[in-house]
Design a protein around this motif. Structure first.
Motif, PDB file in Angstrom:
ATOM      1  N   ALA A  28      -6.369  44.301   9.313  1.00  0.00           N
ATOM      2  CA  ALA A  28      -4.990  43.862   9.101  1.00  0.00           C
ATOM      3  C   ALA A  28      -4.131  45.006   8.575  1.00  0.00           C
ATOM      4  N   THR A  29      -4.682  45.805   7.687  1.00  0.00           N
ATOM      5  CA  THR A  29      -3.949  46.955   7.158  1.00  0.00           C
ATOM      6  C   THR A  29      -3.665  47.972   8.255  1.00  0.00           C
ATOM      7  N   CYS A  30      -4.630  48.230   9.107  1.00  0.00           N
ATOM      8  CA  CYS A  30      -4.447  49.186  10.200  1.00  0.00           C
ATOM      9  C   CYS A  30      -3.375  48.712  11.180  1.00  0.00           C
ATOM     10  N   VAL A  31      -3.329  47.420  11.438  1.00  0.00           N
ATOM     11  CA  VAL A  31      -2.311  46.887  12.342  1.00  0.00           C
ATOM     12  C   VAL A  31      -0.924  47.144  11.772  1.00  0.00           C
ATOM     13  N   ARG A  32      -0.737  46.946  10.482  1.00  0.00           N
ATOM     14  CA  ARG A  32       0.557  47.181   9.847  1.00  0.00           C
ATOM     15  C   ARG A  32       0.904  48.672   9.810  1.00  0.00           C
ATOM     16  N   VAL A  33      -0.077  49.515   9.534  1.00  0.00           N
ATOM     17  CA  VAL A  33       0.180  50.951   9.406  1.00  0.00           C
ATOM     18  C   VAL A  33       0.535  51.569  10.754  1.00  0.00           C
ATOM     19  N   PHE A  34      -0.173  51.171  11.801  1.00  0.00           N
ATOM     20  CA  PHE A  34       0.028  51.783  13.109  1.00  0.00           C
ATOM     21  C   PHE A  34       1.001  50.998  13.989  1.00  0.00           C
ATOM     22  N   GLU A  35       1.723  50.089  13.381  1.00  0.00           N
ATOM     23  CA  GLU A  35       2.689  49.275  14.110  1.00  0.00           C
ATOM     24  C   GLU A  35       3.886  50.135  14.526  1.00  0.00           C
ATOM     25  N   THR A  36       4.413  49.909  15.725  1.00  0.00           N
ATOM     26  CA  THR A  36       5.560  50.684  16.188  1.00  0.00           C
ATOM     27  C   THR A  36       6.832  50.181  15.513  1.00  0.00           C
ATOM     28  N   GLU A  37       7.853  51.010  15.533  1.00  0.00           N
ATOM     29  CA  GLU A  37       9.126  50.651  14.918  1.00  0.00           C
ATOM     30  C   GLU A  37       9.748  49.445  15.621  1.00  0.00           C
ATOM     31  N   LYS A  38       9.575  49.372  16.929  1.00  0.00           N
ATOM     32  CA  LYS A  38      10.130  48.257  17.699  1.00  0.00           C
ATOM     33  C   LYS A  38       9.486  46.937  17.294  1.00  0.00           C
ATOM     34  N   SER A  41      10.587  45.978  13.706  1.00  0.00           N
ATOM     35  CA  SER A  41      11.932  45.415  13.631  1.00  0.00           C
ATOM     36  C   SER A  41      11.968  44.000  14.222  1.00  0.00           C
ATOM     37  N   LYS A  42      11.185  43.767  15.272  1.00  0.00           N
ATOM     38  CA  LYS A  42      11.120  42.432  15.862  1.00  0.00           C
ATOM     39  C   LYS A  42      10.508  41.440  14.878  1.00  0.00           C
ATOM     40  N   ARG A  43       9.440  41.857  14.177  1.00  0.00           N
ATOM     41  CA  ARG A  43       8.806  40.989  13.188  1.00  0.00           C
ATOM     42  C   ARG A  43       9.770  40.677  12.042  1.00  0.00           C
ATOM     43  N   ASN A  44      10.525  41.695  11.594  1.00  0.00           N
ATOM     44  CA  ASN A  44      11.497  41.475  10.523  1.00  0.00           C
ATOM     45  C   ASN A  44      12.620  40.543  10.974  1.00  0.00           C
TER      46      ASN A  44
END
Length: 119
Positions: A28-38, A41-44
């Motif tokens: 779960a931590t790796c997914v958040r760290v390596f998440e793209t900016e796009k 921003s979509k998740r936010n």
């Protein structure tokens, strides 16, 4: 002997559970760290929309509760007073009221900054 083997197998099971849980945490931590900016921003944006919808529902419930207490009159609120009542920033409350306006659940009152809540 059976007692000793039972204790050992119990410890191995606990270690295995801890190892699996740690693996999920690291993933779960790796997914958040390596998440793209796009995608971030979509998740936010989805999170903001969900919070806005929840606030709109709170406003509707508030209008219904006030109308039940005072059934003969209209429920008219000030944007800032409503923001204080719901403990939210006034800008977010205004956005939620505009969302409810599109759904025809509120109306603008003649005075600036005031809204009539339809129950």
């Amino acid at each position: 002997m059976n007692f000793l083997s039972g204790v050992l197998s119990s410890l191995l099971l606990r270690r295995w559970i801890i190892l699996v849980a740690s693996g999920f945490g690291i993933a779960a931590t790796c997914v958040r760290v390596f998440e793209t900016e796009k995608s971030r921003s979509k998740r936010n944006e989805l999170k903001k929309q969900k919070e806005l919808r929840a606030l709109s529902n709170k406003i509707s419930v508030y209008a219904r509760d006030v109308h039940q207490r005072f059934p003969t009159g209209d429920v008219v609120v000030n944007e800032r007073d409503l923001a204080e009542q719901l403990r939210k920033r006034p800008e977010i409350v205004i956005t939620a009221l505009n969302l409810l306006l599109n759904e025809q659940k509120v109306q603008r009152a003649p005075l600036s900054g005031y809204w009539k809540l339809n129950s």
